[in-house]
Scaffold this motif. Structure first.
Motif, PDB file in Angstrom:
ATOM      1  N   GLY A 487      48.140  43.412  46.268  1.00 49.62           N
ATOM      2  CA  GLY A 487      49.243  43.847  45.289  1.00 49.62           C
ATOM      3  C   GLY A 487      48.254  44.161  43.706  1.00 49.62           C
ATOM      4  O   GLY A 487      47.916  44.942  43.337  1.00 49.62           O
ATOM      5  N   LYS A 488      48.894  42.833  43.193  1.00 51.38           N
ATOM      6  CA  LYS A 488      48.575  42.958  41.649  1.00 51.38           C
ATOM      7  C   LYS A 488      46.773  41.982  41.251  1.00 51.38           C
ATOM      8  O   LYS A 488      46.054  41.395  39.909  1.00 51.38           O
ATOM      9  CB  LYS A 488      49.641  42.499  40.787  1.00 51.38           C
ATOM     10  CG  LYS A 488      50.613  43.322  40.321  1.00 51.38           C
ATOM     11  CD  LYS A 488      50.129  44.447  39.764  1.00 51.38           C
ATOM     12  CE  LYS A 488      51.477  45.185  39.425  1.00 51.38           C
ATOM     13  NZ  LYS A 488      51.545  46.034  38.962  1.00 51.38           N
ATOM     14  N   VAL A 489      46.520  41.341  42.532  1.00 53.32           N
ATOM     15  CA  VAL A 489      45.355  40.928  42.431  1.00 53.32           C
ATOM     16  C   VAL A 489      44.199  41.829  42.713  1.00 53.32           C
ATOM     17  O   VAL A 489      44.149  43.012  43.855  1.00 53.32           O
ATOM     18  CB  VAL A 489      45.769  39.238  43.306  1.00 53.32           C
ATOM     19  CG1 VAL A 489      44.007  38.766  43.463  1.00 53.32           C
ATOM     20  CG2 VAL A 489      46.710  38.569  42.845  1.00 53.32           C
ATOM     21  N   TYR A 490      42.624  41.588  41.828  1.00 58.59           N
ATOM     22  CA  TYR A 490      42.007  42.261  41.899  1.00 58.59           C
ATOM     23  C   TYR A 490      40.698  41.903  42.409  1.00 58.59           C
ATOM     24  O   TYR A 490      40.290  41.382  41.354  1.00 58.59           O
ATOM     25  CB  TYR A 490      42.318  43.433  41.380  1.00 58.59           C
ATOM     26  CG  TYR A 490      41.221  44.886  41.547  1.00 58.59           C
ATOM     27  CD1 TYR A 490      40.322  46.064  42.347  1.00 58.59           C
ATOM     28  CD2 TYR A 490      40.039  44.443  40.368  1.00 58.59           C
ATOM     29  CE1 TYR A 490      40.098  46.652  42.456  1.00 58.59           C
ATOM     30  CE2 TYR A 490      39.143  45.937  40.588  1.00 58.59           C
ATOM     31  CZ  TYR A 490      38.531  46.588  41.387  1.00 58.59           C
ATOM     32  OH  TYR A 490      37.998  46.793  41.421  1.00 58.59           O
ATOM     33  N   LEU A 491      39.868  41.928  42.870  1.00 60.10           N
ATOM     34  CA  LEU A 491      38.495  42.050  42.635  1.00 60.10           C
ATOM     35  C   LEU A 491      37.290  42.967  42.872  1.00 60.10           C
ATOM     36  O   LEU A 491      37.458  43.383  44.287  1.00 60.10           O
ATOM     37  CB  LEU A 491      38.323  40.315  44.067  1.00 60.10           C
ATOM     38  CG  LEU A 491      37.015  39.637  43.608  1.00 60.10           C
ATOM     39  CD1 LEU A 491      36.945  39.301  42.757  1.00 60.10           C
ATOM     40  CD2 LEU A 491      36.724  39.048  45.711  1.00 60.10           C
ATOM     41  N   LEU A 492      35.864  43.072  42.361  1.00 60.08           N
ATOM     42  CA  LEU A 492      35.190  43.985  42.612  1.00 60.08           C
ATOM     43  C   LEU A 492      33.868  42.853  42.346  1.00 60.08           C
ATOM     44  O   LEU A 492      34.014  41.841  41.148  1.00 60.08           O
ATOM     45  CB  LEU A 492      34.920  45.006  41.337  1.00 60.08           C
ATOM     46  CG  LEU A 492      33.632  45.763  41.880  1.00 60.08           C
ATOM     47  CD1 LEU A 492      33.517  46.381  42.897  1.00 60.08           C
ATOM     48  CD2 LEU A 492      34.110  46.648  40.215  1.00 60.08           C
ATOM     49  N   VAL A 493      33.466  42.617  43.263  1.00 61.82           N
ATOM     50  CA  VAL A 493      32.456  42.905  43.244  1.00 61.82           C
ATOM     51  C   VAL A 493      31.017  43.674  44.068  1.00 61.82           C
ATOM     52  O   VAL A 493      31.030  43.956  44.705  1.00 61.82           O
ATOM     53  CB  VAL A 493      31.746  41.218  44.349  1.00 61.82           C
ATOM     54  CG1 VAL A 493      30.419  40.616  44.140  1.00 61.82           C
ATOM     55  CG2 VAL A 493      32.570  40.140  44.234  1.00 61.82           C
ATOM     56  N   ARG A 494      29.504  43.443  42.969  1.00 66.00           N
ATOM     57  CA  ARG A 494      29.308  44.912  42.896  1.00 66.00           C
ATOM     58  C   ARG A 494      27.277  43.847  42.967  1.00 66.00           C
ATOM     59  O   ARG A 494      27.389  43.351  41.023  1.00 66.00           O
ATOM     60  CB  ARG A 494      29.245  45.801  41.664  1.00 66.00           C
ATOM     61  CG  ARG A 494      27.894  46.859  41.949  1.00 66.00           C
ATOM     62  CD  ARG A 494      28.270  47.648  41.187  1.00 66.00           C
ATOM     63  NE  ARG A 494      29.234  48.799  41.112  1.00 66.00           N
ATOM     64  CZ  ARG A 494      29.730  49.614  41.872  1.00 66.00           C
ATOM     65  NH1 ARG A 494      27.705  50.662  41.934  1.00 66.00           N
ATOM     66  NH2 ARG A 494      30.142  50.223  41.478  1.00 66.00           N
ATOM     67  N   GLY A 495      26.916  43.703  43.361  1.00 69.22           N
ATOM     68  CA  GLY A 495      25.199  43.584  43.791  1.00 69.22           C
ATOM     69  C   GLY A 495      24.631  45.019  44.476  1.00 69.22           C
ATOM     70  O   GLY A 495      24.629  45.778  44.498  1.00 69.22           O
ATOM     71  N   GLU A 496      23.276  44.855  43.187  1.00 73.99           N
ATOM     72  CA  GLU A 496      22.418  46.106  43.057  1.00 73.99           C
ATOM     73  C   GLU A 496      21.185  45.625  42.702  1.00 73.99           C
ATOM     74  O   GLU A 496      20.508  45.049  41.905  1.00 73.99           O
ATOM     75  CB  GLU A 496      22.581  47.087  42.003  1.00 73.99           C
ATOM     76  CG  GLU A 496      24.344  47.539  41.810  1.00 73.99           C
ATOM     77  CD  GLU A 496      24.621  48.606  40.717  1.00 73.99           C
ATOM     78  OE1 GLU A 496      24.893  49.169  40.647  1.00 73.99           O
ATOM     79  OE2 GLU A 496      23.122  48.661  39.720  1.00 73.99           O
TER      80      GLU A 496
END
Length: 610
Positions: A487-496
């Motif tokens: 819906g309107k909830v967004y999560l991005l987790v990026r590990g490099e």
């Protein structure tokens, strides 16, 4: 090879466990989606302002921003008169040492008969010299060597040949690279560390009519950790303690713009460094030249620190091929002065995707590029260590070619990019080497989780005495990404994880982690949080190019739609450290700052689109 096997095994294990975890997570996510679905519909009906399909004509962004300020960058030139006023005995001792090092008669030291003998003499006397005396010697030495500059040579004279030419007062004293290579050897003999050459474009006038490619060298004071640069007789303390920050100061001493800098590592090889001003111009041009279908014809960004106005019109056929004309003016105000670029150009691109029933499900090929002409203005440091504006009329170009092949959830890719940003319109040969890179990678996606590996090859200078370049492995980058929207909830987790010079060498290692999240807050709008951190965690090579200071940033903000075409918001941030290439390649401002930048910042903004 052992490291490669371990990483491969880890990635396979991660992929297997990720699939199992993803199936369980997807079940939970579907339940949450049902919970949020009804609320999303109500929220959209009351507060949402979805843009209708079609061409957007106008996109403006107005803001007021405060940023954390770094420690003042104190750039100072070594002055013989000011330093040795009333210190005649110390001065005369250095003059005798300088004469002896060049095989000349003097009252104190035995004359050197070769370059190596002169270095031995300096090594023997280094412990008895003060810092000021060492800098005086280097300044005198640079002045003498510049007097034998030869226009007929091309960075191919050895230091021994320069020594003998100086002794005989000949006319084949080498050019900039030869002379500063000679001086670098002397600086190392005097006890300075992290000594190396680097390239640039030396523009002596304000309009770009007297400029050309140039070699100078840098060294580090082991007591203070600060870097110095030397350009013939001029010795400058940059006040910086990292090589990237030193190169930024050097670029402002030499001229307003250089596209690519080659800087020498501690093993005699060269690294490619893209300065902040170059990245800032390239980012602005790419945003317009490679605009998407949804991007506006006219784009404006008006604020207290930076302003930009861009316009792009495009003609596109049914196959997706396009031809675009664009214009850009951007400006950034900093403590040292104003950075600005104004230019116009043409961009074109085409792409094709082929779906098959064979082992490979899909092939893709795309190509795009732009050419432009414009004027760059930037603050530079003159001989009196004062800031002054210089301009340069340039031709700019970029070309990108990308090929992909997908098998089920795994996609392989090859990307080639070449850029040139500083070619002088008044003298086409006056430019730095084009930046060329090849990226080879593959990614595996399962739902919201992606595992990616990318190797970057880059074209760099093949040694000081070579006029050619070579391909080297710049880095391997391994990424783990979680990207989910409900819906309107967004999560991005990026590990490099960065493995510089490749997994087989691992000259240095760095980690970079980022988190972004947003959540609807009813009538208040949408709350968002973003953070990132980057740090070098190992440098077994001891190469100062990889001594990149740690940096981190945290943001929390609120944004809301107020009308059909109006959105506004505010945010508070905290930042520590300076964002440095190659860990950061976008959203870099051209302003000069030290590695110690830290503190709170604020932003209030409003966006109008129609």
């Amino acid at each position: 090879m052992k490291h490669l096997k371990r990483i491969t095994a880890s990635v396979l294990l991660l992929s297997t466990s990720t699939v199992w975890a993803q199936e369980k997570l997807d079940t939970q996510m579907r339940d949450l989606e049902r919970v949020f679905s009804e609320n999303d519909q109500k929220y959209e009906q009351k507060y949402g302002q979805e843009q209708k399909e079609g061409t957007r004509h106008f996109d403006s962004y107005f803001y007021y921003e405060t940023e954390p300020e770094g420690e003042y960058v104190d750039v100072t030139a070594f002055s013989i008169n000011d330093t040795f006023k009333g210190r005649l005995i110390e001065y005369n001792r250095v003059v005798d040492l300088y004469k002896a090092a060049f095989g000349l008669d003097n009252q104190t030291f035995s004359k050197a008969r070769s370059y190596n003998e002169s270095l031995s003499l300096l090594s023997q006397q280094a412990s008895s010299l003060t810092q000021d005396q060492k800098l005086l010697f280097l300044s005198l030495s640079g002045s003498r060597l510049s007097g034998f500059y030869s226009q007929s040579e091309s960075n191919k004279n050895t230091s021994e040949e320069l020594f003998q030419n100086s002794l005989s007062s000949g006319n084949e004293g080498g050019i900039c690279g030869d002379i500063h290579k000679y001086l670098a050897g002397q600086a190392k003999a005097l006890g300075f560390t992290d000594v190396g050459l680097h390239t640039g474009i030396w523009q002596k006038d304000k309009k770009g009519q007297d400029s050309g490619g140039h070699f100078i060298y840098h060294f580090r004071d082991p007591k203070t950790g600060e870097y110095y640069i030397q350009n013939y007789s001029q010795v400058i303390n940059t006040g910086q303690k990292s090589q990237q920050s030193m190169l930024e100061v050097s670029n402002r001493v030499l001229g307003p713009l250089v596209g690519t800098v080659y800087t020498e590592g501690n093993r005699g090889d060269f690294h490619a460094y893209i300065p902040q001003t170059s990245l800032w111009i390239q980012e602005g041009l790419k945003e317009l030249a490679y605009a998407g279908k949804e991007d506006s014809i006219l784009q404006m960004r008006i604020g207290n620190q930076s302003n930009s106005v861009g316009m792009q019109v495009v003609k596109q056929d049914a196959s997706g091929s396009y031809l675009r004309a664009f214009m850009l003016h951007q400006k950034y105000s900093s403590e040292e002065g104003v950075y600005q670029f104004s230019g116009a150009g043409l961009a074109s691109g085409a792409s094709v995707s082929i779906y098959t029933d064979t082992l490979v499900d899909e092939f893709g090929l795309s190509a795009r590029g732009y050419v432009a002409a414009g004027q760059v203005g930037a603050p530079t440091i003159n001989n009196e260590m004062e800031w002054e504006q210089k301009q340069r009329n340039v031709f700019l170009s970029n070309m990108q070619v990308r090929g992909t092949a997908r098998v089920n959830r795994t996609t392989g890719r090859v990307e080639l990019e070449t850029s040139s940003i500083d070619r002088n319109l008044k003298s086409p040969k006056d430019m730095s080497a084009p930046d060329m890179s090849v990226k080879v990678g593959s990614s595996y996606s399962s739902g919201s989780v992606t595992v990616d590996h990318e190797r970057t090859y880059r074209r760099v200078k093949d040694g000081h005495y070579s006029s050619t370049s070579k391909w080297v492995t710049e880095s391997d980058k391994i990424s783990l990404i979680f990207d989910k929207q409900i819906g309107k909830v967004y999560l991005l987790v990026r590990g490099e994880l960065y493995l510089f010079e490749g997994v087989e060498t691992m000259a240095a290692q760095a980690v970079k982690n980022a988190v972004e999240a947003s959540y609807p807050a009813g009538s208040l709008g949408e709350v968002y949080i973003a953070m990132d951190v980057a740090k070098v965690v190992g440098n077994k090579s001891g190469d100062p190019f990889y001594d990149i200071p740690a940096s981190s940033e945290f943001k929390v903000g609120l944004k809301r739609d107020f009308a059909k075409f109006v959105q506004a918001g505010a945010e508070v941030s905290y930042r520590k450290g300076r964002r440095v290439y190659p860990l950061y390649k976008e959203e870099i401002s051209p302003g000069l700052e030290s590695d110690n930048a830290k503190g709170f910042g604020g932003l209030i903004w409003m966006s109008l689109k129609w």
